[in-house]
Scaffold this active site. Structure first.
Site, PDB file in Angstrom:
ATOM      1  N   ASP A 250       0.475  -1.228  -0.118  1.00 44.31           N
ATOM      2  CA  ASP A 250      -0.080  -0.213  -0.013  1.00 44.31           C
ATOM      3  C   ASP A 250       0.874   1.262   0.066  1.00 44.31           C
ATOM      4  O   ASP A 250       2.003   1.296   0.143  1.00 44.31           O
ATOM      5  CB  ASP A 250      -0.877   0.003   1.179  1.00 44.31           C
ATOM      6  CG  ASP A 250      -0.096  -0.588   2.609  1.00 44.31           C
ATOM      7  OD1 ASP A 250       1.038  -0.319   2.394  1.00 44.31           O
ATOM      8  OD2 ASP A 250      -1.051  -0.558   3.550  1.00 44.31           O
TER       9      ASP A 250
ATOM     10  N   ASN B  54      -7.107  -2.434  14.466  1.00 38.39           N
ATOM     11  CA  ASN B  54      -8.498  -2.873  14.205  1.00 38.39           C
ATOM     12  C   ASN B  54      -8.701  -4.000  13.411  1.00 38.39           C
ATOM     13  O   ASN B  54      -9.594  -4.141  12.949  1.00 38.39           O
ATOM     14  CB  ASN B  54      -9.095  -1.577  13.740  1.00 38.39           C
ATOM     15  CG  ASN B  54      -8.811  -1.316  12.311  1.00 38.39           C
ATOM     16  OD1 ASN B  54      -7.870  -1.775  11.758  1.00 38.39           O
ATOM     17  ND2 ASN B  54      -9.417  -0.062  11.617  1.00 38.39           N
TER      18      ASN B  54
ATOM     19  N   HIS C 132      -7.085  -4.503  10.400  1.00 36.07           N
ATOM     20  CA  HIS C 132      -6.834  -4.342   9.095  1.00 36.07           C
ATOM     21  C   HIS C 132      -5.571  -4.968   8.496  1.00 36.07           C
ATOM     22  O   HIS C 132      -4.740  -5.126   9.422  1.00 36.07           O
ATOM     23  CB  HIS C 132      -6.889  -2.896   8.647  1.00 36.07           C
ATOM     24  CG  HIS C 132      -5.675  -1.784   9.095  1.00 36.07           C
ATOM     25  ND1 HIS C 132      -6.124  -0.699   9.670  1.00 36.07           N
ATOM     26  CD2 HIS C 132      -4.512  -2.141   8.747  1.00 36.07           C
ATOM     27  CE1 HIS C 132      -4.603  -0.281   9.701  1.00 36.07           C
ATOM     28  NE2 HIS C 132      -3.860  -0.954   9.333  1.00 36.07           N
TER      29      HIS C 132
ATOM     30  N   GLU D 137      -9.701  -1.911   5.698  1.00 34.40           N
ATOM     31  CA  GLU D 137     -10.178  -1.550   6.905  1.00 34.40           C
ATOM     32  C   GLU D 137     -11.696  -2.303   7.108  1.00 34.40           C
ATOM     33  O   GLU D 137     -12.219  -2.545   6.125  1.00 34.40           O
ATOM     34  CB  GLU D 137     -10.675   0.204   7.084  1.00 34.40           C
ATOM     35  CG  GLU D 137      -9.500   0.975   6.704  1.00 34.40           C
ATOM     36  CD  GLU D 137      -8.738   1.319   7.940  1.00 34.40           C
ATOM     37  OE1 GLU D 137      -8.667   0.479   8.805  1.00 34.40           O
ATOM     38  OE2 GLU D 137      -8.136   2.298   8.050  1.00 34.40           O
TER      39      GLU D 137
HETATM   40  C1  GLP Z   1      -0.479   0.721   8.601  1.00 34.43           C
HETATM   41  C2  GLP Z   1      -0.124  -0.159   7.118  1.00 34.43           C
HETATM   42  C3  GLP Z   1      -0.314  -1.829   7.651  1.00 34.43           C
HETATM   43  C4  GLP Z   1       0.186  -2.014   8.891  1.00 34.43           C
HETATM   44  C5  GLP Z   1      -0.184  -1.226   9.895  1.00 34.43           C
HETATM   45  C6  GLP Z   1       0.189  -1.675  11.541  1.00 34.43           C
HETATM   46  O1  GLP Z   1      -1.804   0.920   8.748  1.00 34.43           O
HETATM   47  N1  GLP Z   1      -1.006   0.180   6.323  1.00 34.43           N
HETATM   48  O2  GLP Z   1       0.111  -2.330   6.497  1.00 34.43           O
HETATM   49  O3  GLP Z   1       0.191  -3.359   9.119  1.00 34.43           O
HETATM   50  O4  GLP Z   1      -0.123   0.023   9.897  1.00 34.43           O
HETATM   51  O5  GLP Z   1       1.173  -1.115  11.806  1.00 34.43           O
HETATM   52  P1  GLP Z   1       2.431  -1.274  12.951  1.00 34.43           P
HETATM   53  O6  GLP Z   1       3.126  -2.463  12.394  1.00 34.43           O
HETATM   54  O7  GLP Z   1       2.961  -0.150  13.004  1.00 34.43           O
HETATM   55  O8  GLP Z   1       1.397  -1.837  13.814  1.00 34.43           O
END
Ligand code: GLP
Length: 237
Positions: free
Chosen positions: A67, A133, A135, A140
């Protein structure tokens, strides 16, 4: 789903790096599906270390990222292009032209990215972090989830969670382009990482393993034939 529970973040990162390193060694022109966020940083550090020691070659590796934010430039230090360069690409011998990120075309459609992945031969192994959440990438929780790569409006909970990386919450982009659930599920192998108690609710779905829900997009990984969950003790609680 195979589940590995590790003591802490360091151990989780080492386990994940071991799997990636093994797959790269066994298939020189492997296609990696890569993720951002704080979770995979330790895994990238371990892979960089192995590359520096001359034990892991990225010269024929290709990658597709999950993404990218919309509305900020690639050289913004919060963009996922910047993140990947900073944490992996600039530190190993991967060719820049072999690294890919999703984007939208003039009709705001991103599904050309899925075709590109397919034409390349498909993702061999995909690493996934989990949003608080539930995702994955930027899919989402919602009544319906995208199948293909496309535009996503971020939820307030994700904007709040990701604001820790920005100077203030109003600087966090409100939309992104993300691989869809179908794009992700087509990867031949999934490695899902979670560390910390904020991820425990989402991880519970995976450990219980008996239901999928669009309220928790990562739960769809339960339908994947070759998925491994690597979590630390806090996330497994
Ligand atoms: C972002 C990314 C996700 C990632 C998520 C969790 O929203 N788009 O791909 O998994 O954050 O982030 P973290 O690993 O910092 O908790």
């Amino acid at each position: 789903m195979k589940i590995i529970i590790c003591k802490d973040y360091e151990e989780m990162s080492k386990e994940a790096a071991k799997i990636f390193s093994d797959r790269i060694k066994n298939k020189k022109d492997i296609i990696l599906g890569l993720a951002t966020g704080s979770t995979p940083i330790g895994m990238y550090e371990n892979l960089v270390k192995e590359n520096k020691e001359g034990k892991l070659d990225f010269s024929n590796v290709r990658s597709f990222n999950l993404d990218e934010y919309l509305g900020i430039s690639e050289d913004n230090d919060q963009s996922y292009h910047y993140f990947m360069n900073d944490n992996l690409f600039s530190k190993v011998n991967i060719k820049k032209e072999n690294t890919h990120f999703p984007c939208l075309d003039e009709n705001e459609d991103g599904s050309h990215y899925d075709k590109e992945i397919e034409e390349a031969g498909g993702i061999d192994i995909q690493v996934l972090g989990i949003g608080r959440n539930g995702h994955i990438a930027f899919n989402e929780p919602a009544e319906e989830l995208n199948v293909n790569t496309g535009k996503i409006n971020l939820t307030q909970s994700t904007i709040e969670a990701n604001s820790r990386f920005f100077e203030s919450e109003d600087q966090v982009p409100v939309s992104a382009v993300s691989m869809g659930m179908g794009s992700i599920m087509k990867a031949k192998e999934l490695v899902i990482l979670a560390s910390g108690k904020e991820k425990a609710d989402a991880v519970k779905y995976l450990i219980k393993g008996d239901k999928v829900s669009t309220d928790c997009p990562v739960s769809f990984a339960l339908l994947h034939p070759n998925a491994t969950l690597i979590v630390d003790e806090d996330a497994a609680k």
